[in-house]
Design an enzyme around this catalytic site. Structure first.
Site, short mmCIF file in Angstrom:
data_model
loop_
_atom_site.label_atom_id
_atom_site.label_comp_id
_atom_site.label_asym_id
_atom_site.label_seq_id
_atom_site.Cartn_x
_atom_site.Cartn_y
_atom_site.Cartn_z
N ARG A 48 0.82 -1.21 0.00
CA ARG A 48 0.00 0.00 0.00
C ARG A 48 0.86 1.26 0.00
O ARG A 48 0.52 2.25 -0.67
CB ARG A 48 -0.99 -0.01 1.17
CG ARG A 48 -2.03 1.10 1.04
CD ARG A 48 -3.17 0.95 2.04
NE ARG A 48 -2.69 1.07 3.40
CZ ARG A 48 -3.44 0.81 4.48
NH1 ARG A 48 -4.69 0.40 4.34
NH2 ARG A 48 -2.95 0.94 5.68
N LYS A 73 -2.59 6.76 1.26
CA LYS A 73 -2.49 7.14 2.67
C LYS A 73 -1.50 8.30 2.78
O LYS A 73 -0.31 8.11 3.07
CB LYS A 73 -2.04 5.92 3.50
CG LYS A 73 -2.37 6.05 4.97
CD LYS A 73 -2.35 4.71 5.66
CE LYS A 73 -2.43 4.82 7.16
NZ LYS A 73 -3.69 5.37 7.64
N GLU A 96 -16.43 6.41 3.94
CA GLU A 96 -15.73 5.86 5.11
C GLU A 96 -15.63 6.97 6.14
O GLU A 96 -16.07 8.10 5.90
CB GLU A 96 -14.36 5.33 4.73
CG GLU A 96 -13.37 6.39 4.25
CD GLU A 96 -11.94 5.86 4.11
OE1 GLU A 96 -11.61 4.79 4.64
OE2 GLU A 96 -11.13 6.56 3.47
N1 PLP Z 1 -9.41 4.49 6.13
C1 PLP Z 1 -8.60 5.46 6.56
C2 PLP Z 1 -8.86 6.84 6.10
C3 PLP Z 1 -7.53 5.15 7.43
O1 PLP Z 1 -6.73 6.11 7.87
C4 PLP Z 1 -7.34 3.83 7.82
C5 PLP Z 1 -6.20 3.48 8.68
O2 PLP Z 1 -5.18 3.05 8.26
C6 PLP Z 1 -8.20 2.85 7.34
C7 PLP Z 1 -9.24 3.21 6.51
C8 PLP Z 1 -8.03 1.43 7.73
O3 PLP Z 1 -6.98 0.80 7.05
P1 PLP Z 1 -6.20 -0.41 7.69
O4 PLP Z 1 -7.20 -1.42 8.09
O5 PLP Z 1 -5.31 -0.89 6.62
O6 PLP Z 1 -5.46 0.13 8.86
C1 COI Z 2 -4.39 3.43 11.31
O1 COI Z 2 -5.42 2.84 11.63
O2 COI Z 2 -3.28 2.88 11.31
C2 COI Z 2 -4.41 4.81 10.90
O3 COI Z 2 -3.48 5.25 10.25
C3 COI Z 2 -5.50 5.70 11.29
C4 COI Z 2 -4.95 6.92 11.96
C5 COI Z 2 -5.92 8.02 11.83
C6 COI Z 2 -4.57 6.67 13.38
#
Ligand code: PLP
Ligand code: COI
Length: 341
Positions: free
Chosen positions: A82, A185, A221
């Site tokens: 990612r 991200k 989201e």
């Molecule tokens: N959506 C956003 C905007 C996020 O910051 C995060 C955190 O990383 C997620 C979704 C969830 O992603 P993940 O499950 O890979 O941490």
């Molecule tokens: C995560 O879940 O790792 C994120 O980056 C979300 C963040 C806003 C703490």
């Protein structure tokens, strides 16, 4: 090993100084070998592209102490992929797989005493960060990059464990647009969301739920996690070009299938709010956070009563966290032990 002296059962989700972070520099077309340092500050040119033109992408993953005392990560290479996708989207130098894995292993090992004990509910949050560091005043990509990984022991992102939270649908402010960088991200997406999230926090909401910005009709989201709803025995989660593809969501979809739930990744309309029997947020920081209620146009749709998660959400949480903590077998090969040396 002597553990760092912290109140692990009550850790906030906040930065704490640890023993080391690790840094790799990309200069003249190659990555350096990586250097551990205790220094919390970085040498940065004032005209660096990360500061002026947002060439900054990051990741979030966790290390868990297992019942046998070893430490493991969860789907590490998905985070590596990612950050590579995010980097390409912002015209940055992608971090190779081997550099990403080496960085995570070395920085976790160097901070072993900060990995919260098994059973405390806390984890070591790992934050990889990639920055364009060349000085530029014209809008162009950096030649040189810094890849840095810091860690910090954390407790729950929202209230705690399986405690349900309240969300509110945001109709006015957009976090990201289709064709934009909502699926990367990058820091700018989070800055863009603060003016939506901060005002509603004072009203008792954990987060806003963004809508698709074209029709303002479909759920996207929240600012820090993906969203799902249970509609009968169907796990429905938004498909959208402007949301971050969550690794937690990907994993929970697999677990939901194993529970004989139907999994749908599709447009989820606000008109469906009355049809949900459960709902939740998905993310590394959020884990699976049950949604107590969603407020839309002044009306509260309630999905969790008396502070309790619904039965399907509870089962998903139980199965996901058992794998993450190394309590249950990992049939999918999602976890990886951090080698001791
Ligand atoms: N959506 C956003 C905007 C996020 O910051 C995060 C955190 O990383 C997620 C979704 C969830 O992603 P993940 O499950 O890979 O941490
Ligand atoms: C995560 O879940 O790792 C994120 O980056 C979300 C963040 C806003 C703490």
């Amino acid at each position: 090993m002597e553990r760092a002296n912290l109140d692990y059962a009550n850790l906030p989700f906040a930065y704490q100084k640890t023993d080391a972070n690790i840094r790799y520099w990309f200069r003249n077309g190659t990555w350096s070998a990586g250097e551990l340092t205790a220094d919390e500050y970085i040498p940065l040119h004032m005209a660096a592209t990360c500061l002026h033109y947002g060439q900054e992408v990051f990741e979030g993953l966790k290390a868990y102490e297992r019942p046998d005392g070893r430490v493991q990560t969860f789907r590490l290479m998905e985070n590596a992929k990612r950050i590579q996708r995010s980097a390409r989207k912002l015209f940055m130098q992608p971090v190779p797989d081997e550099v990403f894995r080496d960085a995570v292993h070395r920085v976790v090992r160097a901070n072993r005493r900060f990995v919260p004990p098994y059973g405390s509910g806390a984890t070591l949050y790992i934050r990889p960060l990639l920055l364009g560091v060349s000085p530029e005043v014209g809008v162009k990509p950096s030649h040189d990059y810094l890849f840095l990984v810091l860690v910090t022991p954390v407790g729950p992102y929202y209230k705690g464990g399986l405690t349900p939270v309240r969300l509110i649908v945001e109709e006015r402010i957009d976090r990201a647009a289709p064709g934009g960088v909502g699926d990367a991200k990058c820091g700018g997406n989070y800055a863009a969301g603060m003016r939506a999230t901060l005002p509603v926090k004072d009203k008792g909401y954990a987060e806003v739920l963004y809508l698709d910005c074209r029709e303002k009709k479909y759920l996207d989201e929240s600012g820090s996690s993906n969203f799902y709803a249970m509609i009968g025995k169907t796990f429905a989660t938004p498909a959208s070009p402007s949301i971050l593809p969550s690794i937690t969501n990907l994993s929970v979809q697999q677990i939901a299938k194993d529970m004989d739930l139907t999994v749908e990744q599709r447009h989820v309309s606000v008109d469906e709010l009355p049809t949900f029997n459960e709902a939740g947020c998905l993310g590394t920081a959020a884990v699976i956070t049950p949604v107590e209620s969603i407020t839309y146009r002044g009306k509260d749709f309630v999905y969790a009563k008396d502070g309790k998660a619904g039965p399907l959400t509870s089962e998903l949480y139980k199965r996901l966290t058992a794998i993450q903590w190394g309590e249950a077998p990992d049939p999918y090969g999602w976890t990886e032990i951090v080698p001791e040396a």
